[in-house]
Motif scaffolding. Structure first.
Motif, PDB file in Angstrom:
ATOM      1  N   SER A 362      11.530 -40.317 -27.532  1.00 38.63           N
ATOM      2  CA  SER A 362      12.234 -39.100 -27.143  1.00 38.63           C
ATOM      3  C   SER A 362      12.796 -39.233 -25.734  1.00 38.63           C
ATOM      4  N   PRO A 363      14.005 -38.735 -25.470  1.00 37.78           N
ATOM      5  CA  PRO A 363      14.582 -38.793 -24.123  1.00 37.78           C
ATOM      6  C   PRO A 363      13.947 -37.777 -23.174  1.00 37.78           C
ATOM      7  N   ARG A 364      13.198 -36.816 -23.711  1.00 36.74           N
ATOM      8  CA  ARG A 364      12.576 -35.799 -22.859  1.00 36.74           C
ATOM      9  C   ARG A 364      11.253 -36.283 -22.313  1.00 36.74           C
ATOM     10  N   GLY A 365      10.850 -35.821 -21.192  1.00 41.74           N
ATOM     11  CA  GLY A 365       9.540 -35.998 -20.559  1.00 41.74           C
ATOM     12  C   GLY A 365       8.676 -37.153 -21.044  1.00 41.74           C
ATOM     13  N   THR A 366       7.572 -37.342 -20.401  1.00 42.74           N
ATOM     14  CA  THR A 366       6.670 -38.444 -20.729  1.00 42.74           C
ATOM     15  C   THR A 366       5.321 -37.965 -21.249  1.00 42.74           C
ATOM     16  N   ARG A 367       5.098 -36.645 -21.257  1.00 45.57           N
ATOM     17  CA  ARG A 367       3.810 -36.134 -21.718  1.00 45.57           C
ATOM     18  C   ARG A 367       3.865 -35.774 -23.195  1.00 45.57           C
ATOM     19  N   LEU A 368       2.739 -35.990 -23.874  1.00 47.60           N
ATOM     20  CA  LEU A 368       2.636 -35.644 -25.280  1.00 47.60           C
ATOM     21  C   LEU A 368       2.529 -34.122 -25.444  1.00 47.60           C
ATOM     22  N   CYS A 369       3.023 -33.630 -26.555  1.00 50.40           N
ATOM     23  CA  CYS A 369       2.904 -32.208 -26.858  1.00 50.40           C
ATOM     24  C   CYS A 369       1.455 -31.903 -27.223  1.00 50.40           C
ATOM     25  N   ARG A 370       0.838 -31.000 -26.486  1.00 51.91           N
ATOM     26  CA  ARG A 370      -0.578 -30.731 -26.673  1.00 51.91           C
ATOM     27  C   ARG A 370      -0.870 -29.556 -27.607  1.00 51.91           C
ATOM     28  N   ARG A 371       0.038 -28.618 -27.698  1.00 53.97           N
ATOM     29  CA  ARG A 371      -0.249 -27.395 -28.433  1.00 53.97           C
ATOM     30  C   ARG A 371      -0.636 -27.688 -29.886  1.00 53.97           C
ATOM     31  N   ARG A 372       0.150 -28.524 -30.570  1.00 55.13           N
ATOM     32  CA  ARG A 372      -0.141 -28.812 -31.975  1.00 55.13           C
ATOM     33  C   ARG A 372      -1.425 -29.624 -32.123  1.00 55.13           C
ATOM     34  N   THR A 373      -1.666 -30.521 -31.177  1.00 58.04           N
ATOM     35  CA  THR A 373      -2.901 -31.309 -31.220  1.00 58.04           C
ATOM     36  C   THR A 373      -4.121 -30.403 -31.089  1.00 58.04           C
TER      37      THR A 373
END
Length: 451
Positions: A362-373
């Motif tokens: 993904s071209p956006r940010g470097t952090r993983l999406c946490r909400r779904r996890t």
């Protein structure tokens, strides 16, 4: 939300168009229509689940063939399953088997509740007699081994007839001598078509010309079960038919238990018998003989015999904890099976690995999406594994048994956050390397004249 992929859109399709529940019930309630109904082949695929083999100390896949029907066929199976279930419940009441058969019935009890009941029975034996045994067996290839002649006889007895009515007989034929098509082969045949514009896999004409006839190098797509045994797993009626098939077995085992002061429970193909110590050999012999009488076989590798007794240090299971319906019991404490915890951690790691790959692309940010996890793997979510563990812990404690389940999952929040942080660090490091490599490439490609 991302749009569904082409393959996922294919999986939603059947041989016929979707039908409302009311329309399906109206059609299924007409015996003349059902008697003349032409059932489509089942769609078939193999469900693969990783299972830990304790003897081999390896995780090996468990394969289970799943076959599901078209929309209207499913409505018919569901209607007749309900009809047979009502008659089956009356039979259980007459024979005194209501507490013995616990699968595929409207009992409003979870697997945890059923397991806790059995553990409570063991505790009562220890309190009153000081010792007992628990024998667990598994039926090998249960659904695939149901003999059609025996099943037809049980069906006729349930209805109180010597010959099945035409509508019942048509349903019986469709789930015994059933036809099926390998799902992946079928989707491959129509791969060039756009699933987004379809309400069904193929038209009636396409079914006749491309599916029923020979197709390319795959040979005949439609296969028929001619073995004289087996009902398809995935059909709405298969569950009640499996219970119906086991009525003679249930009656014989329950009679033995009544005569000898034992307790018997059958959850589909999982059977447990609890009784006074000294009867275990007779019980095992009875179970094996009665299964053979109905053309079934015991899975010897999954047979477990545990002896419980009261000692100076408390209660104990001499051969190790008893495993039943996802829980273990050692006479003192109830826990989740270790394989269940391992499966949770494998799913968590696979999910974070997939999220890591997505973050890198993904071209956006470097952090993983946490909400779904968090929603799928922590106490912040609902109807996930942690929620199941908490409810199991409450059920065990509510039954007066000692639970160690909450302690088994108490560090899940720390583990999830640690894995996410490690994945974030790997993504950031990879991005840094990519940027540095890109900068070096740009510098090398620039010439002195460009400055």
């Amino acid at each position: 939300m991302n749009p569904p992929t082409r393959s996922r859109m294919w999986y939603r399709l059947r041989f016929d168009c979707p039908i409302s529940e009311a329309a399906g019930e109206q059609y299924a309630s007409d015996p003349e229509k059902v008697a003349a109904h032409a059932f489509f082949p089942f769609l078939s695929y193999v469900k693969v689940s990783p299972r830990y083999r304790k003897v081999e100390h390896k995780v090996k896949p468990k394969e289970r063939p799943i076959r599901y029907a078209s929309h209207l066929d499913t409505a018919i199976y569901r209607h007749y399953a309900n009809c047979l279930s009502d008659a089956y419940e009356d039979l259980l009441a007459r024979e005194g088997l209501q507490e013995c058969v616990v699968a595929y019935r409207r009992l409003n009890k979870s697997n945890v509740d059923l397991a806790v009941e059995v553990f409570g029975i063991i505790r009562a034996y220890l309190k009153n007699k000081g010792s007992c045994f628990a024998l667990c067996i598994d039926i090998e290839d249960f659904f695939e081994s149901l003999d059609h002649k025996e099943l037809k006889a049980r069906w006729q007895e349930l209805l109180g007839v010597t010959r099945l009515p035409e509508d019942h007989y048509n349903v019986f034929k469709s789930v015994t001598r059933y036809a099926y098509v390998e799902r992946d082969k079928l989707f491959k045949l129509f791969a060039e078509a756009d699933p987004a514009g379809r309400r069904r896999i193929c038209s009636a004409r396409e079914f006749r010309e491309k599916v029923r006839k020979r197709s390319g190098q795959d040979g005949r797509l439609v296969e028929v079960n001619r073995s004289g045994k087996g009902v398809p797993q995935g059909s709405p009626i298969s569950a009640v038919l499996s219970n119906l098939y086991m009525v003679p077995f249930d009656k014989a085992v329950n009679r033995f238990c009544t005569d000898n002061g034992c307790h018997y429970r059958r959850y589909s193909d999982d059977i447990i018998l609890v009784g006074p110590a000294g009867l275990e050999d007779s019980a095992l012999s009875l179970l094996r003989d009665r299964l053979q009488a109905q053309g079934l076989r015991m899975n010897e590798s999954k047979t477990e015999l545990r002896h419980f007794r009261v000692s100076s240090g408390g209660c104990e299971a001499q051969e190790g904890p008893l495993q039943y319906l996802g829980l273990t019991y050692d006479g003192e404490k109830v826990l989740l099976r270790s394989s269940t915890l391992s499966r949770y951690h494998r799913k968590l790691r696979r999910y974070i690995a997939a999220s890591e790959r997505k973050a890198l692309s993904s071209p956006r940010g470097t952090r993983l999406c946490r909400r779904r996890t968090f929603r799928q793997f922590t106490m912040r979510g609902r109807r996930n594994f942690i929620d199941y563990a908490v409810r199991a812990d409450e059920a065990v404690e509510g039954a007066g048994l000692r639970s160690g389940i909450r302690n088994q999952v108490r560090r899940h929040w720390v583990i999830v956050n640690r894995l996410l942080m490690e994945a974030d660090n790997r993504v950031a490091a990879t991005r840094s390397v990519r940027q540095a490599t890109s900068l070096v490439a740009v510098t090398r490609n620039s010439s002195p004249g460009d400055e």
